[in-house]
Write a protein that holds these residues in place. Structure first.
Motif, PDB file in Angstrom:
ATOM      1  N   GLY A 105       0.805  -1.210   0.000  1.00  0.00           N
ATOM      2  CA  GLY A 105       0.000   0.000   0.000  1.00  0.00           C
ATOM      3  C   GLY A 105       0.839   1.261   0.000  1.00  0.00           C
ATOM      4  N   THR A 106       2.050   1.167   0.530  1.00  0.00           N
ATOM      5  CA  THR A 106       2.966   2.309   0.549  1.00  0.00           C
ATOM      6  C   THR A 106       3.888   2.330  -0.665  1.00  0.00           C
ATOM      7  OG1 THR A 106       2.954   2.256   2.966  1.00  0.00           O
ATOM      8  CG2 THR A 106       4.735   3.490   1.922  1.00  0.00           C
ATOM      9  N   TYR A 107       4.292   1.154  -1.129  1.00  0.00           N
ATOM     10  CA  TYR A 107       5.314   1.066  -2.174  1.00  0.00           C
ATOM     11  C   TYR A 107       4.860   0.259  -3.383  1.00  0.00           C
ATOM     12  CZ  TYR A 107       8.378   2.626   1.621  1.00  0.00           C
ATOM     13  OH  TYR A 107       8.959   3.324   2.649  1.00  0.00           O
ATOM     14  N   ARG A 108       3.594   0.293  -3.714  1.00  0.00           N
ATOM     15  CA  ARG A 108       3.096  -0.542  -4.820  1.00  0.00           C
ATOM     16  C   ARG A 108       3.801  -0.217  -6.136  1.00  0.00           C
ATOM     17  NH1 ARG A 108      -0.963  -3.892  -4.821  1.00  0.00           N
ATOM     18  NH2 ARG A 108      -1.775  -2.993  -2.890  1.00  0.00           N
ATOM     19  N   SER A 109       3.950   1.059  -6.460  1.00  0.00           N
ATOM     20  CA  SER A 109       4.582   1.411  -7.739  1.00  0.00           C
ATOM     21  C   SER A 109       6.064   1.056  -7.728  1.00  0.00           C
ATOM     22  CB  SER A 109       4.379   2.898  -8.033  1.00  0.00           C
ATOM     23  OG  SER A 109       4.964   3.702  -7.018  1.00  0.00           O
ATOM     24  N   GLU A 110       6.748   1.290  -6.600  1.00  0.00           N
ATOM     25  CA  GLU A 110       8.174   0.980  -6.535  1.00  0.00           C
ATOM     26  C   GLU A 110       8.443  -0.520  -6.661  1.00  0.00           C
ATOM     27  OE1 GLU A 110       7.618   4.721  -4.017  1.00  0.00           O
ATOM     28  OE2 GLU A 110       6.515   2.889  -4.506  1.00  0.00           O
ATOM     29  N   LEU A 111       7.537  -1.327  -6.115  1.00  0.00           N
ATOM     30  CA  LEU A 111       7.758  -2.778  -6.110  1.00  0.00           C
ATOM     31  C   LEU A 111       7.061  -3.492  -7.255  1.00  0.00           C
ATOM     32  CD1 LEU A 111       7.443  -3.327  -2.258  1.00  0.00           C
ATOM     33  CD2 LEU A 111       9.536  -3.494  -3.614  1.00  0.00           C
ATOM     34  N   ALA A 112       6.449  -2.740  -8.158  1.00  0.00           N
ATOM     35  CA  ALA A 112       5.809  -3.360  -9.322  1.00  0.00           C
ATOM     36  C   ALA A 112       6.869  -4.109 -10.138  1.00  0.00           C
ATOM     37  CB  ALA A 112       5.134  -2.294 -10.188  1.00  0.00           C
ATOM     38  N   GLY A 113       6.555  -5.334 -10.485  1.00  0.00           N
ATOM     39  CA  GLY A 113       7.486  -6.142 -11.262  1.00  0.00           C
ATOM     40  C   GLY A 113       8.462  -6.946 -10.432  1.00  0.00           C
ATOM     41  N   VAL A 114       8.493  -6.705  -9.114  1.00  0.00           N
ATOM     42  CA  VAL A 114       9.366  -7.494  -8.243  1.00  0.00           C
ATOM     43  C   VAL A 114       8.621  -8.753  -7.811  1.00  0.00           C
ATOM     44  CG1 VAL A 114      10.612  -7.566  -6.055  1.00  0.00           C
ATOM     45  CG2 VAL A 114      10.606  -5.467  -7.424  1.00  0.00           C
ATOM     46  N   ASP A 115       9.201  -9.913  -8.092  1.00  0.00           N
ATOM     47  CA  ASP A 115       8.626 -11.168  -7.631  1.00  0.00           C
ATOM     48  C   ASP A 115       8.900 -11.286  -6.126  1.00  0.00           C
ATOM     49  OD1 ASP A 115       8.453 -13.992  -6.853  1.00  0.00           O
ATOM     50  OD2 ASP A 115       8.177 -14.408  -8.984  1.00  0.00           O
ATOM     51  N   LEU A 116       7.854 -11.177  -5.322  1.00  0.00           N
ATOM     52  CA  LEU A 116       8.051 -11.126  -3.874  1.00  0.00           C
ATOM     53  C   LEU A 116       8.582 -12.441  -3.320  1.00  0.00           C
ATOM     54  CD1 LEU A 116       4.972  -9.018  -2.714  1.00  0.00           C
ATOM     55  CD2 LEU A 116       7.289  -8.263  -3.305  1.00  0.00           C
ATOM     56  N   ASP A 117       8.212 -13.551  -3.917  1.00  0.00           N
ATOM     57  CA  ASP A 117       8.751 -14.833  -3.450  1.00  0.00           C
ATOM     58  C   ASP A 117      10.251 -14.913  -3.711  1.00  0.00           C
ATOM     59  OD1 ASP A 117       6.267 -15.664  -2.572  1.00  0.00           O
ATOM     60  OD2 ASP A 117       5.759 -16.677  -4.442  1.00  0.00           O
ATOM     61  N   GLU A 118      10.687 -14.409  -4.879  1.00  0.00           N
ATOM     62  CA  GLU A 118      12.118 -14.394  -5.163  1.00  0.00           C
ATOM     63  C   GLU A 118      12.847 -13.438  -4.224  1.00  0.00           C
ATOM     64  OE1 GLU A 118      12.968 -13.604  -9.224  1.00  0.00           O
ATOM     65  OE2 GLU A 118      11.806 -15.298  -9.995  1.00  0.00           O
ATOM     66  N   LEU A 119      12.214 -12.286  -3.943  1.00  0.00           N
ATOM     67  CA  LEU A 119      12.819 -11.336  -3.015  1.00  0.00           C
ATOM     68  C   LEU A 119      12.957 -11.950  -1.625  1.00  0.00           C
ATOM     69  CD1 LEU A 119      13.864  -8.499  -2.321  1.00  0.00           C
ATOM     70  CD2 LEU A 119      11.477  -7.795  -1.992  1.00  0.00           C
ATOM     71  N   ALA A 120      11.931 -12.668  -1.180  1.00  0.00           N
ATOM     72  CA  ALA A 120      11.992 -13.324   0.130  1.00  0.00           C
ATOM     73  C   ALA A 120      13.116 -14.348   0.173  1.00  0.00           C
ATOM     74  CB  ALA A 120      10.652 -13.983   0.441  1.00  0.00           C
ATOM     75  N   ALA A 121      13.259 -15.140  -0.887  1.00  0.00           N
ATOM     76  CA  ALA A 121      14.322 -16.145  -0.933  1.00  0.00           C
ATOM     77  C   ALA A 121      15.697 -15.485  -0.889  1.00  0.00           C
ATOM     78  CB  ALA A 121      14.176 -16.998  -2.187  1.00  0.00           C
ATOM     79  N   ALA A 122      15.835 -14.367  -1.601  1.00  0.00           N
ATOM     80  CA  ALA A 122      17.117 -13.660  -1.586  1.00  0.00           C
ATOM     81  C   ALA A 122      17.413 -13.111  -0.197  1.00  0.00           C
ATOM     82  CB  ALA A 122      17.092 -12.537  -2.624  1.00  0.00           C
ATOM     83  N   GLY A 123      16.388 -12.571   0.458  1.00  0.00           N
ATOM     84  CA  GLY A 123      16.589 -12.053   1.806  1.00  0.00           C
ATOM     85  C   GLY A 123      16.984 -13.141   2.778  1.00  0.00           C
ATOM     86  N   ARG A 124      16.331 -14.278   2.688  1.00  0.00           N
ATOM     87  CA  ARG A 124      16.680 -15.397   3.577  1.00  0.00           C
ATOM     88  C   ARG A 124      18.112 -15.863   3.332  1.00  0.00           C
ATOM     89  NH1 ARG A 124      11.316 -17.038   2.184  1.00  0.00           N
ATOM     90  NH2 ARG A 124       9.890 -16.751   3.961  1.00  0.00           N
ATOM     91  N   ALA A 125      18.516 -15.889   2.070  1.00  0.00           N
ATOM     92  CA  ALA A 125      19.880 -16.318   1.759  1.00  0.00           C
ATOM     93  C   ALA A 125      20.905 -15.375   2.372  1.00  0.00           C
ATOM     94  CB  ALA A 125      20.059 -16.389   0.233  1.00  0.00           C
TER      95      ALA A 125
END
Length: 366
Positions: A105-125
């Motif tokens: 709701g705060t960053y919808r335009s900034e995060l458009a196109g970002v695969d959130l599952d891939e981002l989560a996996a990268a963060g965990r790594a």
């Protein structure tokens, strides 16, 4: 259906919130009963518990944090809460979707196109090495793959939503300053958060509703939603409705409650209490008129510390050098000013271990 007036709801709230009488309750049990304490300002939970518990020792709460019995984590309403480790593990999965949506709701335009599952996996790594990191540090380590959004949207999505995190001590310890350093909840507590129920039922939602009513009821379903940030609880409420009793408020809203929960006489005396910033006794409702006038509602989201007189918000308070300053929002009579001064001196001694600290009450507004 019985109608509960504003004063009756006020006294019920004070009783549930442990503000009608200080209680002999271990700090861990108090945090659990209250469903956590809002804690983005790290020292505020200490004042919140001091106002509720008899002979509260702040070192005990610090020990609970370092002992990993309580944690600081993003949860209800996407705000930082101090909750028991058990509640963090049990409740987190039920909040996942809400946390994602609130960051989007705060960053919808900034995060458009970002695969959130891939981002989560990268963060965990990145976090797999066990090194605590600030939100900015974590974001910078994944930003090479997603340069467009910028560090802040990536960091907030990772820390507040995608990877369950806790803020490690010294953040949140008594009279200790410390920047925010995050580690995964599973690493800090030794096991992952509980998964959602596999059969489509919502036992966590039902338990949340019961716990909320125990600490905040009688309340409307809109109040539960305002406290938790969760929109998907009607089914959970429907599943436990036969366990509950119902009332109406003066606006005609249906209020739900546990049958044996305390609902004191509206004429029960209420002592002066100093509340910390963002106290859930106020923020835990959609309709806050039981404890604060609509004219002053903005104080509760602006981070103002408030004083309850006869159970209602009647002043704000602050600490400057050796003085606790109370600024009335309405006229305080002589006996009220005396009671505020006495409680303010106790608060000053708690905050500083110096009983000589002064209490100053500013003139009442005309």
């Amino acid at each position: 259906m019985t109608v509960l007036g504003t004063r009756a709801l006020n006294r019920a709230t004070l009783a549930r919130q442990l503000l009608l009488d200080r209680v002999d309750l271990p700090a861990l049990d108090a945090v659990a009963h209250l469903g956590g304490l809002q804690a983005q300002e790290p020292q505020e939970p200490f004042t919140g518990l001091w106002s509720r518990l008899r002979a509260f020792d702040p070192a005990v709460l610090s020990d609970l944090l370092t002992g990993r019995d309580v944690v600081r984590t993003h949860l209800m309403r996407r705000t930082v809460h101090l909750v028991t480790a058990d509640d963090a593990l049990t409740w987190r999965a039920r909040h996942d979707a809400m946390l994602r949506q609130r960051v989007l709701g705060t960053y919808r335009s900034e995060l458009a196109g970002v695969d959130l599952d891939e981002l989560a996996a990268a963060g965990r790594a990145v976090m797999a090495d066990g090194v605590p990191r600030s939100m900015t540090q974590l974001a910078r380590e994944v930003a090479g793959r997603w340069p467009a959004p910028g560090a802040r949207p990536l960091g907030e999505m990772l820390v507040a939503a995608l990877v369950p995190m806790v803020q490690t001590p010294p953040r949140g310890l008594w009279r200790t300053k410390g920047g925010v350093r995050n580690v995964p909840l599973a690493d800090w507590l030794g096991r992952a958060a509980d998964p959602p129920a596999p059969d489509g039922t919502d036992p966590v939602g039902q338990a949340l509703a019961r716990r909320y009513l125990a600490a905040y009821g009688p309340a409307a379903s809109a109040d539960l939603r305002a406290w938790s940030g969760l929109a998907g609880l009607p089914a959970a409420i429907a599943a436990i409705r036969e366990e509950l009793v119902t009332f109406r408020d003066e606006r005609g809203r249906e209020l739900l409650d546990l049958p044996d929960a305390p609902r004191p006489d509206p004429d029960t005396p209420a002592p002066v209490r100093f509340l910390p910033a963002f106290d859930n006794a106020i923020l835990g409702y959609q309709d806050r008129t039981r404890i604060i006038d609509d004219a002053h509602r903005g104080l509760s989201v602006a981070g103002e510390r408030v004083v309850l007189v006869d159970g209602r918000v009647a002043a704000t308070w602050s600490v400057e050098e050796d003085t606790v300053t109370v600024t009335p929002l309405t006229r305080l009579g002589r006996s009220d000013r005396s009671a505020v001064t006495e409680e303010g001196r106790e608060l000053a001694a708690f905050l500083s271990d110096d009983a000589s600290r002064r209490v100053r009450i500013a003139p009442s507004p005309r």
